[in-house]
Design a protein around this motif. Structure first.
Motif, PDB file in Angstrom:
ATOM      1  N   GLN A   1      38.849  87.638  87.217  1.00 21.46           N
ATOM      2  CA  GLN A   1      38.303  88.994  87.306  1.00 21.46           C
ATOM      3  C   GLN A   1      36.808  89.022  86.998  1.00 21.46           C
ATOM      4  OE1 GLN A   1      40.457  91.491  88.471  1.00 21.46           O
ATOM      5  NE2 GLN A   1      41.598  89.576  88.703  1.00 21.46           N
ATOM      6  N   LEU A   2      36.339  88.014  86.290  1.00 24.21           N
ATOM      7  CA  LEU A   2      34.916  87.912  85.973  1.00 24.21           C
ATOM      8  C   LEU A   2      34.149  87.100  87.016  1.00 24.21           C
ATOM      9  CD1 LEU A   2      35.192  87.281  82.126  1.00 24.21           C
ATOM     10  CD2 LEU A   2      34.498  89.392  83.271  1.00 24.21           C
ATOM     11  N   GLY A   3      34.843  86.681  88.084  1.00 26.32           N
ATOM     12  CA  GLY A   3      34.182  85.997  89.184  1.00 26.32           C
ATOM     13  C   GLY A   3      34.356  84.498  89.223  1.00 26.32           C
ATOM     14  N   VAL A   4      35.117  83.930  88.285  1.00 32.01           N
ATOM     15  CA  VAL A   4      35.370  82.486  88.305  1.00 32.01           C
ATOM     16  C   VAL A   4      36.386  82.180  89.398  1.00 32.01           C
ATOM     17  CG1 VAL A   4      36.159  80.509  86.956  1.00 32.01           C
ATOM     18  CG2 VAL A   4      34.895  82.353  85.837  1.00 32.01           C
ATOM     19  N   ALA A   5      36.143  81.121  90.151  1.00 30.89           N
ATOM     20  CA  ALA A   5      37.013  80.780  91.288  1.00 30.89           C
ATOM     21  C   ALA A   5      38.426  80.486  90.818  1.00 30.89           C
ATOM     22  CB  ALA A   5      36.445  79.574  92.033  1.00 30.89           C
ATOM     23  N   GLY A   6      39.401  81.122  91.493  1.00 30.98           N
ATOM     24  CA  GLY A   6      40.803  80.904  91.164  1.00 30.98           C
ATOM     25  C   GLY A   6      41.528  80.049  92.176  1.00 30.98           C
ATOM     26  N   ASP A   7      40.845  79.631  93.222  1.00 32.10           N
ATOM     27  CA  ASP A   7      41.437  78.783  94.253  1.00 32.10           C
ATOM     28  C   ASP A   7      40.749  77.417  94.222  1.00 32.10           C
ATOM     29  OD1 ASP A   7      43.102  80.870  95.221  1.00 32.10           O
ATOM     30  OD2 ASP A   7      41.388  81.696  96.311  1.00 32.10           O
ATOM     31  N   ALA A   8      41.465  76.424  94.749  1.00 33.56           N
ATOM     32  CA  ALA A   8      40.908  75.072  94.772  1.00 33.56           C
ATOM     33  C   ALA A   8      41.479  74.307  95.956  1.00 33.56           C
ATOM     34  CB  ALA A   8      41.219  74.341  93.481  1.00 33.56           C
ATOM     35  N   ALA A   9      40.782  73.254  96.340  1.00 30.07           N
ATOM     36  CA  ALA A   9      41.267  72.395  97.420  1.00 30.07           C
ATOM     37  C   ALA A   9      42.521  71.660  96.959  1.00 30.07           C
ATOM     38  CB  ALA A   9      40.179  71.389  97.795  1.00 30.07           C
ATOM     39  N   PRO A  10      43.372  71.232  97.907  1.00 27.03           N
ATOM     40  CA  PRO A  10      44.580  70.488  97.526  1.00 27.03           C
ATOM     41  C   PRO A  10      44.243  69.267  96.666  1.00 27.03           C
ATOM     42  CG  PRO A  10      44.659  71.102  99.848  1.00 27.03           C
ATOM     43  CD  PRO A  10      43.287  71.452  99.362  1.00 27.03           C
ATOM     44  N   GLY A  11      45.060  69.067  95.630  1.00 26.15           N
ATOM     45  CA  GLY A  11      44.855  67.932  94.747  1.00 26.15           C
ATOM     46  C   GLY A  11      43.844  68.160  93.648  1.00 26.15           C
ATOM     47  N   THR A  12      43.310  69.376  93.554  1.00 30.47           N
ATOM     48  CA  THR A  12      42.359  69.695  92.490  1.00 30.47           C
ATOM     49  C   THR A  12      42.820  70.947  91.739  1.00 30.47           C
ATOM     50  OG1 THR A  12      40.986  71.012  93.996  1.00 30.47           O
ATOM     51  CG2 THR A  12      40.421  68.688  93.751  1.00 30.47           C
ATOM     52  N   ILE A  13      42.285  71.135  90.553  1.00 28.26           N
ATOM     53  CA  ILE A  13      42.678  72.233  89.674  1.00 28.26           C
ATOM     54  C   ILE A  13      41.608  73.321  89.745  1.00 28.26           C
ATOM     55  CG2 ILE A  13      43.126  72.861  87.255  1.00 28.26           C
ATOM     56  CD1 ILE A  13      44.101  69.934  86.883  1.00 28.26           C
ATOM     57  N   PRO A  14      41.993  74.578  89.910  1.00 29.92           N
ATOM     58  CA  PRO A  14      41.006  75.660  90.040  1.00 29.92           C
ATOM     59  C   PRO A  14      40.066  75.752  88.843  1.00 29.92           C
ATOM     60  CG  PRO A  14      43.200  76.439  90.638  1.00 29.92           C
ATOM     61  CD  PRO A  14      43.378  75.073  90.056  1.00 29.92           C
ATOM     62  N   GLN A  15      38.865  76.244  89.128  1.00 27.15           N
ATOM     63  CA  GLN A  15      37.864  76.373  88.073  1.00 27.15           C
ATOM     64  C   GLN A  15      38.305  77.326  86.968  1.00 27.15           C
ATOM     65  OE1 GLN A  15      35.280  74.471  87.835  1.00 27.15           O
ATOM     66  NE2 GLN A  15      34.442  75.409  85.998  1.00 27.15           N
ATOM     67  N   SER A  16      39.051  78.377  87.326  1.00 28.76           N
ATOM     68  CA  SER A  16      39.506  79.322  86.298  1.00 28.76           C
ATOM     69  C   SER A  16      40.439  78.647  85.302  1.00 28.76           C
ATOM     70  CB  SER A  16      40.210  80.514  86.954  1.00 28.76           C
ATOM     71  OG  SER A  16      41.344  80.085  87.693  1.00 28.76           O
ATOM     72  N   VAL A  17      41.283  77.740  85.767  1.00 26.17           N
ATOM     73  CA  VAL A  17      42.191  77.020  84.874  1.00 26.17           C
ATOM     74  C   VAL A  17      41.403  76.014  84.039  1.00 26.17           C
ATOM     75  CG1 VAL A  17      44.198  75.482  84.765  1.00 26.17           C
ATOM     76  CG2 VAL A  17      44.147  77.351  86.420  1.00 26.17           C
ATOM     77  N   ARG A  18      40.456  75.329  84.666  1.00 28.24           N
ATOM     78  CA  ARG A  18      39.621  74.380  83.918  1.00 28.24           C
ATOM     79  C   ARG A  18      38.907  75.084  82.756  1.00 28.24           C
ATOM     80  NH1 ARG A  18      38.020  69.556  86.559  1.00 28.24           N
ATOM     81  NH2 ARG A  18      38.880  69.360  88.666  1.00 28.24           N
ATOM     82  N   LEU A  19      38.255  76.196  83.087  1.00 34.54           N
ATOM     83  CA  LEU A  19      37.485  76.900  82.074  1.00 34.54           C
ATOM     84  C   LEU A  19      38.395  77.456  80.978  1.00 34.54           C
ATOM     85  CD1 LEU A  19      34.720  77.821  81.152  1.00 34.54           C
ATOM     86  CD2 LEU A  19      34.924  79.826  82.646  1.00 34.54           C
ATOM     87  N   ALA A  20      39.584  77.926  81.353  1.00 34.94           N
ATOM     88  CA  ALA A  20      40.529  78.441  80.365  1.00 34.94           C
ATOM     89  C   ALA A  20      40.916  77.344  79.364  1.00 34.94           C
ATOM     90  CB  ALA A  20      41.778  78.987  81.059  1.00 34.94           C
ATOM     91  N   PHE A  21      41.130  76.132  79.851  1.00 34.05           N
ATOM     92  CA  PHE A  21      41.482  75.038  78.942  1.00 34.05           C
ATOM     93  C   PHE A  21      40.302  74.650  78.059  1.00 34.05           C
ATOM     94  CE2 PHE A  21      45.361  74.751  81.206  1.00 34.05           C
ATOM     95  CZ  PHE A  21      46.216  73.930  80.489  1.00 34.05           C
ATOM     96  N   TYR A  22      39.081  74.707  78.587  1.00 34.73           N
ATOM     97  CA  TYR A  22      37.910  74.413  77.758  1.00 34.73           C
ATOM     98  C   TYR A  22      37.770  75.460  76.644  1.00 34.73           C
ATOM     99  CZ  TYR A  22      36.524  71.427  81.701  1.00 34.73           C
ATOM    100  OH  TYR A  22      36.490  70.487  82.699  1.00 34.73           O
ATOM    101  N   ILE A  23      37.949  76.724  77.007  1.00 29.90           N
ATOM    102  CA  ILE A  23      37.896  77.786  75.998  1.00 29.90           C
ATOM    103  C   ILE A  23      39.017  77.593  74.979  1.00 29.90           C
ATOM    104  CG2 ILE A  23      38.183  80.272  75.626  1.00 29.90           C
ATOM    105  CD1 ILE A  23      36.842  80.675  78.388  1.00 29.90           C
ATOM    106  N   GLY A  24      40.208  77.251  75.471  1.00 32.59           N
ATOM    107  CA  GLY A  24      41.341  77.041  74.583  1.00 32.59           C
ATOM    108  C   GLY A  24      41.098  75.924  73.583  1.00 32.59           C
ATOM    109  N   ALA A  25      40.428  74.863  74.015  1.00 33.75           N
ATOM    110  CA  ALA A  25      40.114  73.765  73.089  1.00 33.75           C
ATOM    111  C   ALA A  25      39.225  74.255  71.955  1.00 33.75           C
ATOM    112  CB  ALA A  25      39.434  72.625  73.848  1.00 33.75           C
ATOM    113  N   GLY A  26      38.222  75.070  72.300  1.00 38.22           N
ATOM    114  CA  GLY A  26      37.335  75.611  71.279  1.00 38.22           C
ATOM    115  C   GLY A  26      38.044  76.567  70.345  1.00 38.22           C
ATOM    116  N   VAL A  27      38.873  77.455  70.912  1.00 35.22           N
ATOM    117  CA  VAL A  27      39.604  78.424  70.096  1.00 35.22           C
ATOM    118  C   VAL A  27      40.542  77.704  69.137  1.00 35.22           C
ATOM    119  CG1 VAL A  27      41.346  80.252  70.170  1.00 35.22           C
ATOM    120  CG2 VAL A  27      39.424  80.306  71.759  1.00 35.22           C
TER     121      VAL A  27
END
Length: 213
Positions: A161-187
């Motif tokens: 909803q903030l504009g981070v890409a939620g789609d990705a090419a086959p075999g890759t993980i979307p940027q929204s999921v990547r960023l969520a895990f990075y934030i989760g590590a910090g939290v």
């Protein structure tokens, strides 16, 4: 001696981070497996390591944390710290998995690390609160667990909803999921460190201290 409500909040706050990491895992691992090429039939087997890890790790950590006393960190906090560091590293690595076997291995490491942090937290309330306040302590933990679960599950959607890409090419993980895990590590790490630095533990009785050496 009874503790104030802010002190109970401090000693419970690490559970928010633990549940945040756990919630990210629960909400996103099936999708990550599928992004990396797993079929729907493979996913239950790939998940099997997580509950088995808990069955093995929890009693071991519970046993040793009861018998630990570190001069600086105390009884439970060494396990909080080690589990938080390992889980945060696994959360950082998970969205960078390049293959299915790597994601499955990181899930095993993440689940084991979460259990290293979580199991001593369950005993923290009984260690530090008098019997009359333990219900309040467990209620505070439940509140923070609920907040962590809701926010972590919604985080990838919130990022899209903030504009981070939620789609990705086959075999890759979307940027929204990547960023969520990075934030989760910090939290995860910050929440556990908050509890470690704001809550002191009581030294054990002499006989217990001798047994834990």
């Amino acid at each position: 001696q009874p503790l104030s409500l802010p002190a109970i909040w401090n000693m419970s706050f690490g559970f928010f981070g633990i549940q945040f990491g756990w919630g990210l895992q629960m909400a996103n691992m099936s999708a990550i497996y599928q992004y990396l090429g797993a079929s729907e039939g493979d996913i239950p087997i790939l998940w099997l390591a997580a509950p088995l890890t808990g069955l093995i790790v929890q009693p071991i950590i519970g046993y040793y944390s009861d018998r630990t006393w570190h001069r600086t960190l105390g009884r439970r906090r060494p396990y909080f710290l080690v589990g938080a560091v390992l889980a945060s590293l696994a959360l950082l690595a998970m969205p960078n998995s390049g293959a299915l076997w790597m994601a499955a291995g990181l899930l095993w490491i993440l689940d084991a690390s979460v259990n290293v942090s979580m199991e001593p937290f369950r005993a923290f309330v009984a260690d530090l609160l008098p019997p009359a306040q333990r219900q309040v302590g467990f209620a505070m933990q439940s509140l923070l667990i609920g907040l962590g679960a809701v926010l972590s599950s919604a985080l990838p959607w919130m990022l899209t909803q903030l504009g981070v890409a939620g789609d990705a090419a086959p075999g890759t993980i979307p940027q929204s999921v990547r960023l969520a895990f990075y934030i989760g590590a910090g939290v995860y790490l910050v929440s556990v460190l908050y509890t470690i630095f704001t809550t002191k533990e009581h030294p054990p009785e002499p006989a217990t201290a001798e047994a834990g050496r």
